[in-house]
Design a protein around this motif. Structure first.
Motif, short mmCIF file in Angstrom:
data_model
loop_
_atom_site.label_atom_id
_atom_site.label_comp_id
_atom_site.label_asym_id
_atom_site.label_seq_id
_atom_site.Cartn_x
_atom_site.Cartn_y
_atom_site.Cartn_z
N VAL A 192 0.86 -1.19 0.00
CA VAL A 192 0.00 0.00 0.00
C VAL A 192 0.90 1.23 0.00
O VAL A 192 1.75 1.38 0.89
N ASP A 223 0.90 7.26 0.48
CA ASP A 223 -0.11 8.32 0.42
C ASP A 223 -1.53 7.80 0.64
O ASP A 223 -2.49 8.57 0.60
N ILE A 224 -1.69 6.51 0.90
CA ILE A 224 -3.01 5.91 1.15
C ILE A 224 -3.14 5.62 2.64
O ILE A 224 -2.24 5.02 3.25
N ASP A 225 -4.26 6.04 3.24
CA ASP A 225 -4.51 5.77 4.66
C ASP A 225 -4.51 4.27 4.90
O ASP A 225 -5.30 3.54 4.27
N ALA A 269 -7.34 1.54 3.70
CA ALA A 269 -6.82 0.72 2.60
C ALA A 269 -7.52 -0.62 2.50
O ALA A 269 -7.47 -1.27 1.44
N LEU A 319 -9.52 -1.02 -0.51
CA LEU A 319 -8.86 -1.30 -1.78
C LEU A 319 -9.13 -2.73 -2.26
O LEU A 319 -9.15 -2.99 -3.46
N LEU A 373 -5.53 3.02 -7.89
CA LEU A 373 -4.67 4.05 -7.28
C LEU A 373 -4.68 5.34 -8.11
O LEU A 373 -4.69 6.45 -7.55
N ILE A 381 -7.83 7.25 -7.34
CA ILE A 381 -7.76 7.85 -6.00
C ILE A 381 -6.92 9.12 -6.05
O ILE A 381 -7.31 10.18 -5.54
N ARG A 382 -5.76 9.05 -6.69
CA ARG A 382 -4.85 10.20 -6.74
C ARG A 382 -5.41 11.34 -7.58
O ARG A 382 -5.07 12.51 -7.37
N ASN A 436 -12.70 8.33 -3.45
CA ASN A 436 -12.33 8.64 -2.08
C ASN A 436 -12.72 7.44 -1.22
O ASN A 436 -13.90 7.08 -1.14
N LEU A 437 -11.73 6.78 -0.63
CA LEU A 437 -12.01 5.55 0.13
C LEU A 437 -13.05 5.77 1.22
O LEU A 437 -13.90 4.91 1.47
#
Length: 343
Positions: free
Chosen positions: A133, A136-138, A142, A145, A300, A303-304, A309-310
């Motif tokens: 992971v 930059d991903i919490d 995650a 994901l 990913l 998301i970026r 937004n998770l």
């Protein structure tokens, strides 16, 4: 370590068991989070294929995220401190006796495999999807994901294209994820079917072009107004005989019923008297881990780019010590989106 176990009566309890062993090609992982999935609920009700009652008790959980704390001597893909997806716990008669595993990620520790450490042809399938992971991903969020990768890989597998029309039954995390990702893929006609106004609005917010409340309208009549000849695809994201039978009267000639939900039983009584002469059913209950891994970069990227937004998919967080309560709420339909267990 502590782990969540379901016994042969369907009762849940947290048990103390040894930390798992790992070999030279594996890494030991301390869990950070794990998502609750319909698969877990189906296992509790003895409905998941491949897990007869004689295999119980079982460790549960398969949507895990953890941090690498130790690595085997041949491991090169992971280092201590990496956050990784899909740590699992396998059965181990020496450590756990008759305790079986339904992946076992609702545990304080798990194990990942380094695919680079295995000879060609000997890589465990799960290793392909046991990936790092990014920073930059919490790491707690995650866990979502896992669902996103599975769903995106299945849309590709099902072959739903930009100009196709599809009806999606369901309004839980999986159905919402299907609708959101198909919308991002540019699929222009997505009809969501929910059972309340709130859920109908949730589907619209996530990219459904049309959403219908099945308690307030005749779904078949409304869809046939839009598509007199029927639709190309109907997706059952629940796993319901009733939905599968309803889909029969919605598909066009040579249309396809897609079942991604896991049915509560391993048999269905299907009535195709209202179906066209030519149609298909496509069950996908165990996504390919290689295809799941190949879906990762696109998830990913979205998301970026701010397109996913998770947190939009998650409604509840529970500490591991409250996991039995979390399942009670989940099974009583008191959790509107994804529930995440934290450690």
């Amino acid at each position: 370590m502590k782990t969540l176990v379901v016994d042969s009566t369907g009762q849940l309890q947290v048990k103390e068991i040894p930390v798992p062993k790992y070999n030279s090609k594996q890494a030991l992982v301390k869990m950070i989070s794990c998502g609750i999935c319909g698969t877990d609920s189906t296992l509790i009700k003895f409905g998941f294929k491949g897990f007869p009652k004689e295999k119980y008790p079982l460790m549960l959980g398969h949507e895990g995220v953890g941090r690498v704390v130790e690595v085997g001597s041949e491991v090169t893909s992971f280092k201590v401190g990496d956050v990784v997806l899909l740590p699992f716990n396998d059965p181990d008669e020496e450590l756990y006796g008759s305790l079986g595993s339904a992946w076992g990620a609702f545990s304080e520790y798990g194990v990942v495999n380094d695919k680079a450490a295995y000879p060609e042809g000997e890589v465990p399938e799960v290793a392909y999807a046991q990936q790092i992971v990014p920073e930059d991903i919490d790491p707690v969020d995650a866990a979502m994901l896992v669902t996103l990768r599975e769903v995106f890989s299945n849309i590709k597998y099902f072959g739903v294209g930009e100009n196709d029309n599809i009806v999606v039954f369901g309004s839980g995390p999986v159905a919402v994820t299907f609708i959101k990702l198909m919308s991002l893929m540019g699929i222009k006609s997505i009809i969501g079917i929910a059972r309340s106004e709130a859920k109908k609005n949730l589907l619209l917010e996530n990219g459904a072009t049309i959403a219908l409340n099945s308690k307030e309208c005749d779904v078949t009549q409304e869809i046939r107004k839009l598509y007199p000849d029927g639709v190309k695809y109907v997706l059952d994201a629940v796993g319901s005989t009733d939905i599968m039978n309803h889909a029969m009267e919605l598909i066009a000639d040579r249309g396809e019923i897609l079942c991604y939900g896991v049915p509560r039983n391993n048999q269905m009584q299907l009535d195709w008297s209202k179906a066209p002469y030519n149609w298909k059913i496509n069950f996908q209950q165990m996504p390919s881990k290689l295809e799941e891994a190949e879906a990762y970069d696109q998830i990913l990227e979205w998301i970026r780019a701010g397109k996913l937004n998770l947190k939009d998919f998650i409604s509840d967080y529970f500490k591991f010590e409250n996991i039995v309560e979390a399942f009670e709420k989940y099974n009583n339909h008191q959790i509107p989106k994804k529930a995440i267990i934290t450690y």
